[in-house]
Design an enzyme around this catalytic site. Sequence first.
Site, mmCIF file in Angstrom:
data_model
loop_
_atom_site.group_PDB
_atom_site.id
_atom_site.type_symbol
_atom_site.label_atom_id
_atom_site.label_comp_id
_atom_site.label_asym_id
_atom_site.label_seq_id
_atom_site.Cartn_x
_atom_site.Cartn_y
_atom_site.Cartn_z
ATOM 1 C CD GLU A 132 -1.557 -2.380 1.787
ATOM 2 O OE1 GLU A 132 -2.404 -3.262 1.967
ATOM 3 O OE2 GLU A 132 -0.338 -2.526 2.066
ATOM 4 N NE ARG A 153 3.002 -9.377 0.934
ATOM 5 C CZ ARG A 153 3.225 -8.261 1.643
ATOM 6 N NH1 ARG A 153 4.440 -8.016 2.108
ATOM 7 N NH2 ARG A 153 2.252 -7.411 1.893
ATOM 8 C CG LEU A 171 12.556 -5.572 2.510
ATOM 9 C CD1 LEU A 171 12.383 -4.662 3.720
ATOM 10 C CD2 LEU A 171 11.237 -6.230 2.150
ATOM 11 N N GLY A 172 12.571 -4.243 -1.772
ATOM 12 C CA GLY A 172 12.619 -3.237 -2.828
ATOM 13 C C GLY A 172 13.274 -3.713 -4.110
ATOM 14 C CG ASN A 216 0.251 -6.539 -7.703
ATOM 15 O OD1 ASN A 216 -0.482 -6.733 -8.660
ATOM 16 N ND2 ASN A 216 1.115 -5.541 -7.666
ATOM 17 C CG LEU A 217 -1.490 -11.073 -11.490
ATOM 18 C CD1 LEU A 217 -1.544 -10.284 -12.780
ATOM 19 C CD2 LEU A 217 -2.198 -12.397 -11.689
ATOM 20 C CD GLU A 255 7.053 -5.161 -8.605
ATOM 21 O OE1 GLU A 255 8.160 -4.583 -8.563
ATOM 22 O OE2 GLU A 255 6.443 -5.518 -7.585
#
Length: 442
Positions: free
Chosen positions: A63, A277, A323-324, A349-350, A352
């Site tokens: 988010e 994740r 991360l990132g 989420n697919l 990206e």
Amino acid sequence: MTRALYSLLMWLCQPLLRRKLKRRGEAEAGYQQHVEERFGRYAPDSGEADGGYLWVHAVSLGETRTAAMLVERMRQRLPGLRLLLTHGTATGRAEGVSWLRPGDRQVWLPWDTRGAVQRFLNRFKPRLGVLIETELWPNLSAACAQHGVPLVMVNARLSEKSLRQTRRMGWLARPAYRALTAVWAQTADDARRLASMGAPVKGALGNLKFDADPNSQKLAQGQAWRAAQPKPVLMLAVSREGEEAALLDLLAATSPAGQGSPQAPGLNPVQWLIVPRHPQRFDAVATLIESCGFGVSRRSAWSERGPSPATTQSRTVWLGDSLGEMALYYGLADVALLGGSFEPLGGQNLIEAAACGCPVVMGPHTFNFAQAAELAVAAGAALRASDLGSAVTMALALAADPLERARRSGAGTEFGLAHRGALDRTCDALLALIGQQGVDRS
């Protein structure tokens, strides 16, 4: 049962929250920072008066990245915007730090007691509150209405499963939704479900995530590393607990010599990469990989040249423990198995992956992103499998077919581009509301 009883329960749970934060803080130090903000108590004023903020709440990492796009576009259209950014997780807060500007504030969203919420609103006096996607708290929603603070939800979604759960708490959820000023949903189905709970839905504007551009540097780096690999790379992307173990069990059926049994795919044809994740699980997943008899090569130990050639031996699994860098991982992978979709968790989420041109194989559980998943399959950007074993078989077949892989990669890119535009539509809606409500533009 009334909101008064809910408020009492939330007040009584405060010691439990402190204990939970202490435990979480042992794995992620961010949870031990600014703890009193969770209870509506803030550091003394710096001398600059609070008030007039555009308040954006982004509970977690995903988010927050969505919020970053929205805030950047709003800054372009409202010069001088002052941002109040709130979060619920340490990863979200850490991500948000980098795009704050002088005059902005960043704090934890207060625990949903009446006192903490009142102290939060009295201290910061936001002119408009924007909730990203899903998170809504009854006392916060009611207090904003009482204080005359317009509170809206953008990129909003509500799955059928979540709707069933929400209806069971309808006595609490319906007033919270009704107290909102406006809701803009991702899809018409989300809009219908939200409206059934009393939310003031103003339209379905699409998914903001389609407007996100992958980090071009990271993507190019991953693609360069992939080109140097002697065999295809398959990735279990943004995996959730239980999925890594299930995959490793499949791979562990491979004999020590590296020859796969008829029932289970072997490691030899491809290199496996697992990207969990949640960062607090990196060490646990590394231990899990080793306990299943594999070597582990962690991204955090790689050089600028990428994974060492020695790590491509058949009994080594790569671990994405950073991360990132999802654009890097999608650039490095030839095919991605979508995490969260092989357990009843709703899928990750697919979008990206599609934007990075990485073909996706997903499991049966994609209710959190139902429309995006269906559209991706229809566009040829994704495949759906009935279970993890079938997904691995599909991914291996795709890895062995460069032409089909390239076709699906191009389809993913086109799919992402075809659904852009929600960002501008959302900004238009917020600016129109700001004009209607007389929100301070300074």
